[in-house]
Enzyme design. Structure first.
Site, PDB file in Angstrom:
ATOM      1  N   LYS A 174       1.838   4.961   3.397  1.00  0.00           N
ATOM      2  CA  LYS A 174       0.825   5.548   2.519  1.00  0.00           C
ATOM      3  C   LYS A 174       0.246   6.753   3.240  1.00  0.00           C
ATOM      4  CE  LYS A 174      -1.891   2.794  -0.083  1.00  0.00           C
ATOM      5  NZ  LYS A 174      -2.839   1.659  -0.289  1.00  0.00           N
TER       6      LYS A 174
HETATM    7  O1  G3P Z   1      -5.395  -0.142  -2.707  1.00  0.00           O
HETATM    8  C1  G3P Z   1      -6.567   0.532  -3.040  1.00  0.00           C
HETATM    9  C2  G3P Z   1      -7.642  -0.400  -3.398  1.00  0.00           C
HETATM   10  O2  G3P Z   1      -7.800  -1.339  -2.366  1.00  0.00           O
HETATM   11  C3  G3P Z   1      -8.929   0.272  -3.701  1.00  0.00           C
HETATM   12  O3  G3P Z   1      -9.672  -0.595  -4.414  1.00  0.00           O
HETATM   13  O4  G3P Z   1     -11.723  -1.616  -5.179  1.00  0.00           O
HETATM   14  O5  G3P Z   1     -11.784  -0.096  -3.218  1.00  0.00           O
HETATM   15  O6  G3P Z   1     -11.423   0.822  -5.488  1.00  0.00           O
HETATM   16  P1  G3P Z   1     -11.241  -0.356  -4.583  1.00  0.00           P
END
Ligand code: G3P
Length: 214
Positions: free
Chosen positions: A84
């Site tokens: 990534k």
């Molecule tokens: O993989 C990306 C994810 O973990 C982000 O999630 O909930 O931090 O927007 P969030």
């Protein structure tokens, strides 16, 4: 189409592996910090579980550092590593230069223009944060649809991340994402519906089939 666990916790990865249908695991630096063990231990543990793919996000920001870190991640993960990469100037440069040797997912894409560059640089995947986009820009699913149009006919596929509900996960597919990555609790919940449970209970209570014990 593939469904991923979005976590760096090895107990959650083991649970996901046990489901039998989870293609891989996506991590990021924040998830690594929450795992409670060193990232090297996480990557070795994920490698042992033999998923098809393991996503590791580079934290180095200069080209030399990124290459050193990428090689180290490759040694630890061995098979199925997807790097990534943050959508920075060096990030896109790294993908354009090394994307053939290291399959890359450009992450945290919030705009179709970034997807155009990811496509041009040869990224295998882009990751879009659906719920975060909805909260900050208004409509994460609409963004997925625009990204799908920008990437149509290319080799670059969409991994929808930041998904908070079953509906959001399914809607991300419907909007054009090829893959989704979800946290462990949602992953476990995707296959379950109360009416399915009720129907199966009814079959078990009143139905018959071949008895394996006789
Ligand atoms: O993989 C990306 C994810 O973990 C982000 O999630 O909930 O931090 O927007 P969030």
């Amino acid at each position: 189409m593939a469904i991923f666990l979005d976590s760096a916790k090895l107990d959650e990865a083991r649970q996901a592996k046990n489901f039998g249908w989870v293609y891989g695991v996506t991590t990021n630096p924040s998830l690594m910090a929450k795992a409670g063990v060193e990232p090297e231990i996480v990557l070795k543990g994920l490698a042992e579980l033999q998923f098809h793919q393991v996503y590791y996000q580079l934290v180095s920001q200069d080209m030399d550092g990124m290459m050193i870190e990428a090689r180290k991640a490759a040694e630890l993960v061995k098979n199925g590593l997807i790097l990534k990469i943050a959508p920075t100037e060096n990030g896109f440069r790294f993908v354009a230069k090394h994307g053939k040797d290291f399959p890359c997912c450009i992450t945290a894409i919030f705009d179709p223009a970034q997807a155009l560059i990811a496509r041009e640089a040869g990224a295998k995947y882009i990751a879009v944060y659906v719920n975060r986009t909805t909260k900050q820009l208004g409509n994460g699913l609409a963004l997925v649809g625009e990204l799908a149009k920008v990437l149509a006919g290319s080799q670059t596929e969409i991994v929808a991340a930041s998904l908070k509900s079953r509906k959001e996960a399914v809607d991300a597919f419907l909007a054009g994402a090829q893959h989704i990555t979800v946290p462990c609790d949602l992953l476990a919940n995707l296959s379950i519906h109360p009416l399915s449970v009720q129907t199966v209970d009814q079959f078990n209570a009143e139905g018959i089939g071949i008895c394996m014990n006789s």
